[in-house]
Design a protein around this motif. Structure first.
Motif, PDB file in Angstrom:
ATOM      1  N   MET A  33     -18.876 -22.207   6.136  1.00 51.09           N
ATOM      2  CA  MET A  33     -17.936 -22.464   6.576  1.00 51.09           C
ATOM      3  C   MET A  33     -17.570 -23.149   7.461  1.00 51.09           C
ATOM      4  N   GLY A  34     -18.883 -23.692   8.703  1.00 50.95           N
ATOM      5  CA  GLY A  34     -19.104 -24.526   9.662  1.00 50.95           C
ATOM      6  C   GLY A  34     -18.210 -25.564  10.232  1.00 50.95           C
ATOM      7  N   LYS A  35     -17.870 -26.068  11.444  1.00 53.08           N
ATOM      8  CA  LYS A  35     -16.683 -26.634  11.622  1.00 53.08           C
ATOM      9  C   LYS A  35     -17.027 -28.046  10.997  1.00 53.08           C
ATOM     10  N   THR A  36     -17.799 -28.791  10.848  1.00 51.66           N
ATOM     11  CA  THR A  36     -17.418 -29.843   9.859  1.00 51.66           C
ATOM     12  C   THR A  36     -16.492 -29.355   7.819  1.00 51.66           C
ATOM     13  N   VAL A  37     -17.115 -28.218   7.609  1.00 51.36           N
ATOM     14  CA  VAL A  37     -16.397 -28.160   6.399  1.00 51.36           C
ATOM     15  C   VAL A  37     -14.910 -27.961   6.781  1.00 51.36           C
ATOM     16  N   CYS A  38     -14.482 -27.195   7.659  1.00 48.03           N
ATOM     17  CA  CYS A  38     -13.528 -26.540   7.888  1.00 48.03           C
ATOM     18  C   CYS A  38     -12.341 -28.035   7.914  1.00 48.03           C
ATOM     19  N   ILE A  39     -13.474 -29.147   8.715  1.00 47.76           N
ATOM     20  CA  ILE A  39     -12.647 -30.225   9.415  1.00 47.76           C
ATOM     21  C   ILE A  39     -11.994 -30.883   7.840  1.00 47.76           C
TER      22      ILE A  39
END
Length: 311
Positions: free
Chosen positions: A128-134
């Protein structure tokens, strides 16, 4: 036909005044709660995690949802005409369907986030990295756009009969289809297919996520932590069930079985009461949020103390 009439809830003036005051309070409370969550997320570095990123975006979505439906409803409580233009109705329906579709998938994304946090804690930061969340938030919105445009186009391509009275407080698919002169079997089939894609699919994903969460809690968490975890999961599932359940009943029933009061009650549940409950269930009862609020209040007190000393 250039205008529709929104039936609302009652023709009695005194009752309309009461409903106006009641729903205005509900609207303000829900808006302030969601705005508070977004502001708190922005001001609190401790809340800059995937969970609160989703909650902040979810609150923004709920604000869009509420402001699309409630203001027109409140205006109609104080108006004798209670009209909405043909194109105004189409715009309201389009945005409602986009936001409702996005909300269904956002709830599934939030459940997936909790699943990874509890069931795979060691891999959580990588998954759940930042890019995945976005990307997940963007996908939720992107899915809603073609659904909203398609359904609105199909509904407003129908020929409407002499009656222009919509038996609801906003423009929705079932009450508008009931006004159509021509056959609506094709529209009903498309509505069923989209309901399965937008409502049933995300609901199944959400239930699977929470089933795995509960199983992991039972297997790996001590008894002291289980009560807290189950309390949170139960609260979330209640809100999710209210939203998905009312939406499923509303759109999967045959068009002929729509009852006036039942339809309006179901609409109220997923358009107004669920957005009101969500901030209190998902965020405002959370200890991290309470600690963040205390920290901000402490910082504000320090600032005021410094200002007072300088004066």
């Amino acid at each position: 036909m250039h205008v529709f009439i929104l039936a609302g809830f009652s023709e009695v003036l005194q009752i309309q005044y009461f409903l106006f005051a009641f729903f205005l309070c509900v609207f303000k409370t829900a808006l302030l709660a969601h705005m508070f969550i977004i502001l708190l997320y922005r001001l609190s570095p401790s809340l800059h995690t995937p969970m609160y990123f989703f909650l902040a975006n979810f609150s923004f979505l709920e604000i869009c949802y509420l402001t699309n439906i409630v203001p027109k409803m409140l205006i109609n409580f104080l108006s004798h005409l209670k009209t909405i233009t043909f194109y105004g109705c189409a715009i309201q329906m389009s945005f409602f369907l986009i936001e409702a579709s996005a909300e269904c998938y956002m709830l599934a994304a939030m459940a997936y986030d909790r699943y990874n946090a509890i069931c795979h804690p060691l891999l959580y930061n990588n998954v759940m990295g930042k890019t995945v969340c976005i990307k997940l938030v963007c996908v939720c919105w992107i899915i809603g756009i073609p659904i909203g445009v398609l359904q609105t186009s199909l509904i407003f391509s129908l020929q409407f009969c002499d009656s222009n009275r919509i038996n609801n407080f906003y423009c929705d698919i079932p009450p508008l289809m009931s006004l159509a002169c021509n056959k609506t079997q094709f529209n009903e089939i498309i509505m069923l297919i989209i309901t399965f894609i937008v409502v049933i699919g995300p609901f199944i994903l959400t239930v699977i996520s929470y089933t795995n969460i509960i199983w992991t809690i039972l297997k790996h968490h001590p008894a002291g932590m289980r009560k807290k975890a189950f309390s949170t999961c139960t609260s979330h599932l209640i809100v999710v069930s209210l939203f998905f359940g009312s939406g499923t009943i509303m759109y999967l029933r045959p068009n002929s079985s729509h009852g006036m009061n039942e339809e309006k009650f179901l609409s109220l549940v997923y358009t107004i009461f669920a957005p009101l409950m969500n901030p209190f269930v998902y965020t405002l009862r959370n200890n991290d949020v309470k600690n963040a609020v205390k920290k901000i209040i402490g910082e504000i007190k320090i600032v005021f103390r410094i200002i007072r000393e300088k004066l």
